[in-house]
Design an enzyme around this catalytic site. Structure first.
Site, mmCIF file in Angstrom:
data_model
loop_
_atom_site.group_PDB
_atom_site.id
_atom_site.type_symbol
_atom_site.label_atom_id
_atom_site.label_comp_id
_atom_site.label_asym_id
_atom_site.label_seq_id
_atom_site.Cartn_x
_atom_site.Cartn_y
_atom_site.Cartn_z
ATOM 1 N N LYS A 40 0.773 -7.928 14.095
ATOM 2 C CA LYS A 40 1.058 -6.466 13.705
ATOM 3 C C LYS A 40 1.398 -5.536 14.754
ATOM 4 C CE LYS A 40 2.156 -5.078 9.436
ATOM 5 N NZ LYS A 40 2.432 -5.337 8.356
HETATM 6 P P1 NAD Z 1 8.322 1.868 2.407
HETATM 7 O O1 NAD Z 1 8.001 2.702 3.133
HETATM 8 O O2 NAD Z 1 9.747 1.111 1.916
HETATM 9 O O3 NAD Z 1 7.767 2.600 0.693
HETATM 10 C C1 NAD Z 1 6.584 2.842 0.658
HETATM 11 C C2 NAD Z 1 6.639 4.130 -0.472
HETATM 12 O O4 NAD Z 1 5.343 4.508 -0.918
HETATM 13 C C3 NAD Z 1 7.306 5.016 -0.179
HETATM 14 O O5 NAD Z 1 8.283 5.322 -0.945
HETATM 15 C C4 NAD Z 1 6.360 6.193 0.087
HETATM 16 O O6 NAD Z 1 6.883 7.638 -0.014
HETATM 17 C C5 NAD Z 1 5.358 5.870 -1.081
HETATM 18 N N1 NAD Z 1 3.907 6.520 -0.528
HETATM 19 C C6 NAD Z 1 3.525 6.531 0.565
HETATM 20 N N2 NAD Z 1 2.085 7.220 0.426
HETATM 21 C C7 NAD Z 1 1.891 7.152 -0.821
HETATM 22 C C8 NAD Z 1 0.959 7.510 -1.674
HETATM 23 N N3 NAD Z 1 -0.265 8.151 -1.157
HETATM 24 N N4 NAD Z 1 1.111 7.642 -3.278
HETATM 25 C C9 NAD Z 1 2.129 7.483 -3.498
HETATM 26 N N5 NAD Z 1 3.175 6.790 -2.988
HETATM 27 C C10 NAD Z 1 3.105 6.803 -1.595
HETATM 28 O O7 NAD Z 1 7.443 0.419 2.451
HETATM 29 P P2 NAD Z 1 7.224 -0.929 1.743
HETATM 30 O O8 NAD Z 1 7.889 -1.867 2.988
HETATM 31 O O9 NAD Z 1 7.501 -0.879 0.370
HETATM 32 O O10 NAD Z 1 5.609 -1.281 2.207
HETATM 33 C C11 NAD Z 1 4.663 -0.672 1.155
HETATM 34 C C12 NAD Z 1 3.334 -1.615 1.317
HETATM 35 O O11 NAD Z 1 3.636 -3.075 1.110
HETATM 36 C C13 NAD Z 1 2.766 -1.457 2.749
HETATM 37 O O12 NAD Z 1 1.378 -1.550 2.707
HETATM 38 C C14 NAD Z 1 3.108 -2.680 3.303
HETATM 39 O O13 NAD Z 1 2.542 -2.836 4.612
HETATM 40 C C15 NAD Z 1 3.167 -3.513 2.359
HETATM 41 N N6 NAD Z 1 4.138 -4.863 2.408
HETATM 42 C C16 NAD Z 1 5.431 -4.450 2.642
HETATM 43 C C17 NAD Z 1 6.124 -5.616 2.944
HETATM 44 C C18 NAD Z 1 7.867 -5.586 2.995
HETATM 45 O O14 NAD Z 1 8.488 -6.785 2.841
HETATM 46 N N7 NAD Z 1 8.310 -4.641 2.667
HETATM 47 C C19 NAD Z 1 5.796 -7.030 2.852
HETATM 48 C C20 NAD Z 1 4.201 -7.168 2.738
HETATM 49 C C21 NAD Z 1 3.576 -6.049 2.510
#
Ligand code: NAD
Length: 421
Positions: free
Chosen positions: A111
């Site tokens: 990461k």
């Molecule tokens: P992203 O940045 O696209 O979306 C995150 C969203 O959550 C945003 O809209 C943000 O405004 C919102 N947010 C942030 N803090 C918040 C809070 N305290 N309360 C409510 N909403 C909040 O990110 P993503 O890619 O969707 O990733 C989200 C999670 O999923 C992370 O933990 C990431 O590590 C995990 N993840 C993502 C992927 C991927 O393919 N994108 C894969 C596996 C895991």
């Protein structure tokens, strides 16, 4: 019940290590292999000088942690955020090792993160941070070494810059150095929606397992970014009722269901989910405690802690985000008999399709979206069944079962390869 301060409870590295230790003990893991797998194999810290738009020079701190390369090249996203810390990146790197092993793809775990506030930076500044960060890591990344991907606040444009920077240094185009790229430069069809798609597949499997009908199944989702919005869209298409969406600046609730494509459109235009007329505004923290069949945290770490776990009223907790539930909250939810689909299984759809992207780039032959989705669906369903079978056979909860399954696979390869002296 353990007594931990909230700082200890929410340290992601401590949470990862506690679960690792518990699962390793259950597995009766060899003490030497235990030590090898507990700590990351490499941690790189870089200080990145960047010329800002106003001509001043800023220095950003970046990390890349490679936890394991036992099963293949290290694999994992890069996040940009003011809150990035080495402990967080360490935990996320370890989770990547376990995640890749749960879905049985030939990658280790890594990461990366850069401490910066992308909301306050221009595209030019972000591009310069990304290119210099890549240049600093040039000898540590590569298709056979370590393959980054997007995570919070990074996207396919970020990946295109990394691919281009790496390719300039190699004097040839190397698309397979990163995944999550735009489709026209070696990205895989289906990658953008893959994590949400995987979430929807494990929800289907959980309903089948617990004998709950899709019709009338109420879902609340925290976070409306890549994972949250795609999970919402795909679950709604399958007939689930999305009754709540929580964002950092407010939540929405509609007992009859929120029209997700309309909300995506609204967010695109307004820049926020707030002000969407077809749902009532609600406090985000309160929304998490509303009754539903499935709660999907899809935002960030440590959102279900000792402070709110006893108020959670869902039957299934499907962890779209990494590390949303603390170890203390796990115990409380366990007592309430909440069925947890742990992060290292629930959100593995993204890395699985990243693996497909890497394979396609190396072949130079690209699959249709239907082929990608069909392969993803079958890996996610099979992995869900593997974890449940492990939980039943070893009489442990789903999270510990997923860790045990993963640790067992990584330990096996580590032993087979032996320790190089
Ligand atoms: P992203 O940045 O696209 O979306 C995150 C969203 O959550 C945003 O809209 C943000 O405004 C919102 N947010 C942030 N803090 C918040 C809070 N305290 N309360 C409510 N909403 C909040 O990110 P993503 O890619 O969707 O990733 C989200 C999670 O999923 C992370 O933990 C990431 O590590 C995990 N993840 C993502 C992927 C991927 O393919 N994108 C894969 C596996 C895991």
């Amino acid at each position: 019940m353990q007594t931990l301060s909230i700082e200890q409870e929410t340290n992601p590295w401590e949470a990862q290590a506690a679960r690792f230790d518990f699962a390793a003990k259950k597995l009766n893991l060899d003490q030497g292999i235990w030590k090898v797998l507990r700590y990351p194999s490499r941690e790189i810290i870089v200080h990145i000088p960047v010329t800002m738009d106003d001509g001043s020079i800023e220095v950003f701190t970046g990390y890349r942690v490679q936890h394991s390369i036992a099963r293949g090249p290290a694999k994992g996203g890069i996040r940009y955020s003011p809150d990035v810390s080495l402990d967080e990146v360490r935990a996320l790197a370890s989770w990547m090792t376990w995640k890749c092993a749960v879905v049985n793809i030939p990658f280790g775990g890594a990461k990366g993160g850069v401490i910066c506030n992308p909301k306050k930076m221009s595209q030019g500044e972000l591009e310069r941070v990304t290119r210099r960060y890549t240049a600093e890591l040039i000898e540590f990344i590569g298709p056979e070494k370590d393959v980054p991907a997007p995570d919070m606040n990074t996207n396919e444009q970020t990946m295109a810059w990394i691919m281009d920077t790496y390719s300039m240094h190699m004097r040839q185009t190397v698309t397979s150095v990163v995944t999550g790229k735009p489709v026209n430069i070696g990205g895989s069809r289906g990658r953008t929606e893959a994590t949400g798609r995987g979430v929807s597949v494990v929800c289907d499997e959980a309903l089948k397992h617990l004998g709950i009908a899709v019709d009338g199944c109420r879902v609340i989702i925290q976070g409306f970014g890549n994972v949250g919005s795609n999970s919402a869209k795909l679950l709604q298409r399958k007939g689930y009722t999305i009754i709540g969406i929580a964002e950092w600046d407010g939540g929405l609730y509609n007992a009859k269901g929120i029209d997700i494509p309309a909300l995506i459109e609204h967010r695109k235009n307004a820049g926020t989910i707030n002000g969407f007329r077809e749902a009532e505004a609600i406090d985000s923290a309160e929304l998490l405690t509303r009754e539903c069949e499935i709660l999907i945290p899809a935002a960030t770490e440590n959102v279900i802690t000792s402070r709110n776990a006893d108020k959670i009223r869902c039957r299934i907790l499907c962890e779209g985000a990494n590390g949303p539930t603390t170890t203390v909250a796990d115990e409380i939810l366990g007592d309430k008999r909440v069925f947890i689909i742990p992060d290292i299984l629930a959100n593995a759809g993204g890395v699985t399709t990243s693996y497909f992207e890497w394979v396609q780039d190396r072949m130079g032959y690209f699959w249709t979206e239907a082929e990608v989705n069909q392969r993803l669906d079958s890996i996610m369903s099979e992995s869900f069944r593997d974890v449940i079978a492990y939980a039943e056979n070893h009489r442990v909860n789903n999270r510990i079962a997923a860790y045990m399954l993963a640790i067992d696979r990584v330990a096996y390869t580590t032993k087979q390869r032996g320790i190089y002296a």
